[in-house]
Design a protein around this motif. Structure first.
Motif, PDB file in Angstrom:
ATOM      1  N   MET A  75      17.303  15.354   4.034  1.00 20.05           N
ATOM      2  CA  MET A  75      16.895  15.738   2.687  1.00 20.05           C
ATOM      3  C   MET A  75      15.616  16.571   2.766  1.00 20.05           C
ATOM      4  SD  MET A  75      19.243  14.577   0.831  1.00 20.05           S
ATOM      5  CE  MET A  75      18.534  14.813  -0.806  1.00 20.05           C
ATOM      6  N   PRO A  76      15.434  17.535   1.865  1.00 20.35           N
ATOM      7  CA  PRO A  76      14.274  18.432   1.972  1.00 20.35           C
ATOM      8  C   PRO A  76      12.962  17.714   1.692  1.00 20.35           C
ATOM      9  CG  PRO A  76      15.479  18.853  -0.067  1.00 20.35           C
ATOM     10  CD  PRO A  76      16.297  17.894   0.723  1.00 20.35           C
ATOM     11  N   LEU A  77      11.954  18.043   2.504  1.00 22.73           N
ATOM     12  CA  LEU A  77      10.591  17.576   2.321  1.00 22.73           C
ATOM     13  C   LEU A  77       9.698  18.762   1.999  1.00 22.73           C
ATOM     14  CD1 LEU A  77      10.323  15.074   5.319  1.00 22.73           C
ATOM     15  CD2 LEU A  77      11.064  14.597   2.981  1.00 22.73           C
ATOM     16  N   MET A  78       8.402  18.518   1.883  1.00 25.99           N
ATOM     17  CA  MET A  78       7.472  19.607   1.631  1.00 25.99           C
ATOM     18  C   MET A  78       7.370  20.489   2.867  1.00 25.99           C
ATOM     19  SD  MET A  78       6.619  19.305  -1.435  1.00 25.99           S
ATOM     20  CE  MET A  78       5.320  20.533  -1.503  1.00 25.99           C
ATOM     21  N   PRO A  79       7.371  21.805   2.697  1.00 26.79           N
ATOM     22  CA  PRO A  79       7.272  22.703   3.858  1.00 26.79           C
ATOM     23  C   PRO A  79       5.915  22.586   4.525  1.00 26.79           C
ATOM     24  CG  PRO A  79       7.079  23.931   1.811  1.00 26.79           C
ATOM     25  CD  PRO A  79       7.431  22.534   1.421  1.00 26.79           C
ATOM     26  N   THR A  80       5.839  23.071   5.739  1.00 30.06           N
ATOM     27  CA  THR A  80       4.610  23.013   6.505  1.00 30.06           C
ATOM     28  C   THR A  80       4.299  24.377   7.096  1.00 30.06           C
ATOM     29  OG1 THR A  80       3.467  21.826   8.293  1.00 30.06           O
ATOM     30  CG2 THR A  80       5.775  22.384   8.643  1.00 30.06           C
ATOM     31  N   SER A  81       3.155  24.498   7.738  1.00 26.81           N
ATOM     32  CA  SER A  81       2.764  25.761   8.352  1.00 26.81           C
ATOM     33  C   SER A  81       3.458  25.928   9.691  1.00 26.81           C
ATOM     34  CB  SER A  81       1.244  25.806   8.538  1.00 26.81           C
ATOM     35  OG  SER A  81       0.826  24.790   9.435  1.00 26.81           O
ATOM     36  N   ALA A  82       3.471  27.149  10.181  1.00 28.02           N
ATOM     37  CA  ALA A  82       4.117  27.427  11.467  1.00 28.02           C
ATOM     38  C   ALA A  82       3.381  26.724  12.606  1.00 28.02           C
ATOM     39  CB  ALA A  82       4.173  28.934  11.701  1.00 28.02           C
ATOM     40  N   ALA A  83       2.046  26.652  12.533  1.00 28.07           N
ATOM     41  CA  ALA A  83       1.281  25.990  13.587  1.00 28.07           C
ATOM     42  C   ALA A  83       1.604  24.500  13.653  1.00 28.07           C
ATOM     43  CB  ALA A  83      -0.213  26.210  13.349  1.00 28.07           C
ATOM     44  N   ARG A  84       1.670  23.852  12.497  1.00 30.29           N
ATOM     45  CA  ARG A  84       1.988  22.428  12.503  1.00 30.29           C
ATOM     46  C   ARG A  84       3.430  22.190  12.937  1.00 30.29           C
ATOM     47  NH1 ARG A  84       0.201  17.641  11.053  1.00 30.29           N
ATOM     48  NH2 ARG A  84       1.614  16.081  10.148  1.00 30.29           N
ATOM     49  N   ALA A  85       4.330  23.096  12.602  1.00 34.01           N
ATOM     50  CA  ALA A  85       5.716  22.949  13.057  1.00 34.01           C
ATOM     51  C   ALA A  85       5.792  23.009  14.578  1.00 34.01           C
ATOM     52  CB  ALA A  85       6.579  24.031  12.422  1.00 34.01           C
ATOM     53  N   ARG A  86       5.045  23.923  15.184  1.00 39.95           N
ATOM     54  CA  ARG A  86       5.027  23.995  16.655  1.00 39.95           C
ATOM     55  C   ARG A  86       4.466  22.714  17.264  1.00 39.95           C
ATOM     56  NH1 ARG A  86       3.333  29.404  15.490  1.00 39.95           N
ATOM     57  NH2 ARG A  86       1.162  28.744  15.747  1.00 39.95           N
ATOM     58  N   LYS A  87       3.437  22.147  16.626  1.00 40.60           N
ATOM     59  CA  LYS A  87       2.843  20.907  17.129  1.00 40.60           C
ATOM     60  C   LYS A  87       3.833  19.754  17.049  1.00 40.60           C
ATOM     61  CE  LYS A  87      -1.129  17.854  16.444  1.00 40.60           C
ATOM     62  NZ  LYS A  87      -2.373  17.621  15.647  1.00 40.60           N
ATOM     63  N   LEU A  88       4.569  19.659  15.938  1.00 47.26           N
ATOM     64  CA  LEU A  88       5.566  18.605  15.800  1.00 47.26           C
ATOM     65  C   LEU A  88       6.672  18.739  16.839  1.00 47.26           C
ATOM     66  CD1 LEU A  88       5.879  18.510  11.896  1.00 47.26           C
ATOM     67  CD2 LEU A  88       4.800  16.778  13.345  1.00 47.26           C
ATOM     68  N   LEU A  89       7.066  19.961  17.145  1.00 48.50           N
ATOM     69  CA  LEU A  89       8.106  20.177  18.151  1.00 48.50           C
ATOM     70  C   LEU A  89       7.598  19.823  19.542  1.00 48.50           C
ATOM     71  CD1 LEU A  89       9.605  23.552  16.853  1.00 48.50           C
ATOM     72  CD2 LEU A  89      10.673  21.300  16.738  1.00 48.50           C
ATOM     73  N   ARG A  90       6.349  20.169  19.843  1.00 45.33           N
ATOM     74  CA  ARG A  90       5.793  19.837  21.165  1.00 45.33           C
ATOM     75  C   ARG A  90       5.676  18.330  21.360  1.00 45.33           C
ATOM     76  NH1 ARG A  90       2.099  24.128  20.134  1.00 45.33           N
ATOM     77  NH2 ARG A  90       0.562  22.554  19.478  1.00 45.33           N
ATOM     78  N   ASN A  91       5.324  17.611  20.293  1.00 49.58           N
ATOM     79  CA  ASN A  91       5.161  16.164  20.393  1.00 49.58           C
ATOM     80  C   ASN A  91       6.489  15.409  20.308  1.00 49.58           C
ATOM     81  OD1 ASN A  91       2.421  16.665  20.509  1.00 49.58           O
ATOM     82  ND2 ASN A  91       2.087  16.243  18.323  1.00 49.58           N
ATOM     83  N   GLY A  92       7.580  16.113  20.135  1.00 50.05           N
ATOM     84  CA  GLY A  92       8.876  15.451  20.050  1.00 50.05           C
ATOM     85  C   GLY A  92       9.127  14.759  18.740  1.00 50.05           C
ATOM     86  N   GLN A  93       8.351  15.073  17.704  1.00 52.40           N
ATOM     87  CA  GLN A  93       8.537  14.454  16.396  1.00 52.40           C
ATOM     88  C   GLN A  93       9.507  15.213  15.499  1.00 52.40           C
ATOM     89  OE1 GLN A  93       4.354  14.447  15.228  1.00 52.40           O
ATOM     90  NE2 GLN A  93       4.230  12.244  15.635  1.00 52.40           N
ATOM     91  N   ALA A  94       9.978  16.372  15.935  1.00 50.27           N
ATOM     92  CA  ALA A  94      10.887  17.183  15.130  1.00 50.27           C
ATOM     93  C   ALA A  94      11.834  17.925  16.049  1.00 50.27           C
ATOM     94  CB  ALA A  94      10.102  18.171  14.256  1.00 50.27           C
ATOM     95  N   VAL A  95      12.933  18.358  15.478  1.00 48.64           N
ATOM     96  CA  VAL A  95      13.920  19.171  16.184  1.00 48.64           C
ATOM     97  C   VAL A  95      14.204  20.417  15.358  1.00 48.64           C
ATOM     98  CG1 VAL A  95      14.991  17.229  17.370  1.00 48.64           C
ATOM     99  CG2 VAL A  95      15.810  17.909  15.118  1.00 48.64           C
ATOM    100  N   VAL A  96      14.726  21.437  16.003  1.00 52.17           N
ATOM    101  CA  VAL A  96      15.031  22.704  15.342  1.00 52.17           C
ATOM    102  C   VAL A  96      16.415  22.609  14.696  1.00 52.17           C
ATOM    103  CG1 VAL A  96      15.380  25.178  15.644  1.00 52.17           C
ATOM    104  CG2 VAL A  96      13.574  24.003  16.924  1.00 52.17           C
ATOM    105  N   VAL A  97      16.475  22.935  13.414  1.00 51.62           N
ATOM    106  CA  VAL A  97      17.744  22.974  12.692  1.00 51.62           C
ATOM    107  C   VAL A  97      18.306  24.386  12.677  1.00 51.62           C
ATOM    108  CG1 VAL A  97      18.857  22.584  10.455  1.00 51.62           C
ATOM    109  CG2 VAL A  97      17.108  21.007  11.266  1.00 51.62           C
ATOM    110  N   SER A  98      17.459  25.356  12.419  1.00 48.46           N
ATOM    111  CA  SER A  98      17.873  26.757  12.374  1.00 48.46           C
ATOM    112  C   SER A  98      16.765  27.602  12.985  1.00 48.46           C
ATOM    113  CB  SER A  98      18.139  27.192  10.924  1.00 48.46           C
ATOM    114  OG  SER A  98      18.390  28.578  10.839  1.00 48.46           O
ATOM    115  N   VAL A  99      17.165  28.597  13.762  1.00 49.65           N
ATOM    116  CA  VAL A  99      16.199  29.482  14.414  1.00 49.65           C
ATOM    117  C   VAL A  99      15.823  30.635  13.499  1.00 49.65           C
ATOM    118  CG1 VAL A  99      15.779  30.967  16.412  1.00 49.65           C
ATOM    119  CG2 VAL A  99      17.047  28.834  16.690  1.00 49.65           C
ATOM    120  N   VAL A 100      16.835  31.280  12.917  1.00 48.80           N
ATOM    121  CA  VAL A 100      16.603  32.392  11.991  1.00 48.80           C
ATOM    122  C   VAL A 100      17.442  32.145  10.737  1.00 48.80           C
ATOM    123  CG1 VAL A 100      16.652  34.888  11.667  1.00 48.80           C
ATOM    124  CG2 VAL A 100      16.305  33.946  13.943  1.00 48.80           C
ATOM    125  N   PRO A 101      16.787  31.771   9.627  1.00 48.88           N
ATOM    126  CA  PRO A 101      15.362  31.473   9.453  1.00 48.88           C
ATOM    127  C   PRO A 101      14.990  30.152  10.093  1.00 48.88           C
ATOM    128  CG  PRO A 101      16.543  31.006   7.449  1.00 48.88           C
ATOM    129  CD  PRO A 101      17.545  31.636   8.373  1.00 48.88           C
TER     130      PRO A 101
END
Length: 526
Positions: free
Chosen positions: A93-119
């Motif tokens: 379900m959709p949550l509040m969007p975040t910045s690109a820097a925080r998204a990279r941090k979440l991916l590095r820490n293993g707290q998030a996964v990529v759903v779509s690359v473009v967009p």
């Protein structure tokens, strides 16, 4: 940062207005006198000597809201929202969007996964709205329907009456209606040739019926494309309301100025519908000298002193030098070139094909939006332009979508725009026809070759040769293994399939990202 201030209205809640005449600018402020003219045209000085109050002392800046930094209580100079990344919860379900820097941090820490690359869209592994670990703020979606492009803008409303907006995401949908019209015309010509010239067929009566609300394929395509993008945005953002520009021009109020009495004639939108119609009709250029990017005035082709009226068929756009030189002379006396004179007279009553397309699809789109279950608010093109110009936004589809409806102030605009081109999922035809419309060869029944399908987004690294380099774009597959890639800079005709890595499967769309303000001249996939 200084506190934001909402513009106050004067004189009974309306802004001062002038009548439609030659001395008032149609789109841009006036800039000095004829002494300042360079090569016959005046320089552009936004915000100077504007006769209609379309600006508020704030000069437009590309992509942002502007204000006088010396005056407190106004929005920041050129403030823009940073690029954001849509975020989904663990339950998708959709949550509040975040910045690109925080998204990279979440991916590095293993707290998030990529759903779509473009967009770029990510999904969190540990937060949801159901268990209370994440909270959301309701957002709105603005839609500016157009014939060739449609703008969509996601924003957050604030203030006691929800009249302040902060833009967070923008999309421009590029329609391929022209290609659909061309393909259908070509198909009809081939059928007509086969049935009429190459072989005889007995006449038949029309035995086909069209359901209620039927639209031509080139028009239905616009509605389906916009709804497809709306559904994508609903999956990415917690949308609570939709604001649609239902009518491009308020034709009732243009044709009958007394439809709402004297209050409308002197209201804040008086004259905006007429001017926006004329700007679109004449392409924002002077009808007498074809000058562009200069202040334009409304000119009576037949002067009022000679019996002319304020009807739309008697109004045209003229630059300040041409308007002053023409004065109260009839157009036949002012324009000596017979070819240009005939063109001007013919264009005065020429209908707008693009406007007709928008008018044909507006109610169909509105009905489809009603089916989403979200509240749908509507507004006119004149009000959209009024909101955009007084907030200092550039003329673009995303800016119009951000300014649709009842809005007083726009706190921040959008940094980047996602361009979405409807590329389709391929063709049903498995053959190619000759010039007579008969099949000349058979195409393969397979759409996938070497693990790739036409429409996939691939990353190609060509080590050597004529096309050596790194490319990313939409791929067109061939059974020979030599693929074509439509990248940002153009088409790479021959790339070996072993040099390609699939980034994302094709879904009928092709996306590019542009800086806000430059999307009007962006490259489009053919």
């Amino acid at each position: 940062m200084p506190a934001l201030r909402v513009r106050k209205k004067t004189d009974g809640g309306v802004l001062p207005q002038l009548r439609t005449n030659e001395a008032a600018s149609a789109d841009k402020p006036r800039a000095g006198t004829k002494r300042d003219a360079v090569d016959g045209h005046l320089p552009r000085k936004p915000g100077v000597q504007h006769h209609r109050g379309e600006t508020s002392g704030r000069s437009p800046a590309a992509g942002g809201v502007t204000a006088d930094p010396g005056k407190p209580g106004q929005p920041e100079q050129g403030r823009k929202a940073q690029p954001i990344v849509p975020v989904l919860g663990k339950d998708k379900m959709p949550l509040m969007p975040t910045s690109a820097a925080r998204a990279r941090k979440l991916l590095r820490n293993g707290q998030a996964v990529v759903v779509s690359v473009v967009p770029f869209v990510i999904r969190l592994k540990h937060k949801t709205t159901a268990d209370g670990t994440a909270s959301v703020q309701e957002m709105g979606l603005g839609i500016d329907p157009g014939s060739k492009h449609t703008g969509l803008a996601v924003f957050i409303s604030s203030g006691p009456d929800r009249s302040a907006r902060r833009g967070v995401y923008a999309v421009r949908v590029d329609h391929r209606s022209g290609a659909i019209t061309q393909h259908m015309r070509s198909r009809a010509q081939h059928r007509r040739h086969r049935r009429g010239r190459l072989r005889y067929r007995e006449p038949r009566f029309s035995n086909r019926t069209r359901p209620e609300g039927w639209l031509a394929p080139s028009l239905q395509h616009r509605v389906d494309g916009v709804m497809s993008m709306v559904n994508k945005l609903r999956r990415w953002f917690p949308l609570a309301a939709i604001h649609q520009e239902l009518v491009r021009f308020d034709t009732q109020r243009m044709g009958n100025t007394q439809i709402s009495g004297s209050e409308y004639q002197q209201g804040t939108l008086a004259g905006y519908e007429v001017r926006e119609y004329l700007l679109a009709k004449f392409g924002r250029r002077c009808v007498y000298c074809d000058a562009v990017a200069v202040p334009l005035n409304l000119d009576h082709v037949i002067p009022k002193s000679k019996g002319g009226s304020d009807r739309l068929s008697n109004l045209a756009l003229a630059c300040v030098p041409c308007n002053d030189e023409k004065g109260n002379r009839p157009v036949e006396e002012f324009v000596t070139d017979p070819v240009r004179l005939a063109l001007i007279l013919s264009r005065l009553k020429q209908p707008l094909g693009d406007v007709a397309a928008v008018n044909s699809t507006r109610w169909a789109l509105w009905r489809e939006l009603q089916g989403t279950g979200l509240p749908v608010y509507v507004g006119s093109g004149g009000r959209t332009k009024f909101n955009r110009t007084r907030n200092g936004l550039v003329k673009s589809h995303w800016a119009d979508a951000l300014a649709v409806g009842d809005v007083e102030i726009i706190n921040s605009s959008i940094d980047s725009v996602l361009n979405a081109y409807q590329a389709g999922r391929g063709s049903y035809a498995r053959t190619r026809s000759d010039k007579y419309g008969f099949p000349r060869l058979a195409l393969t029944r397979r759409k996938e070759h070497f693990g790739f399908t036409t429409g996939d987004t691939v990353l190609a690294r060509v080590p050597r040769g004529k096309y050596a380099g790194r490319y990313m774009g939409r791929v067109t597959v061939r059974s020979s293994g030599s693929f074509a890639i439509r990248a940002r800079g153009g088409t790479i005709p021959a790339v070996w399939h072993k040099h390609c890595v699939r980034v994302q499967r094709g879904a009928g769309w092709y996306f590019t990202t542009e800086v806000a303000g430059d999307e009007e001249s962006s490259w489009r996939a053919a």
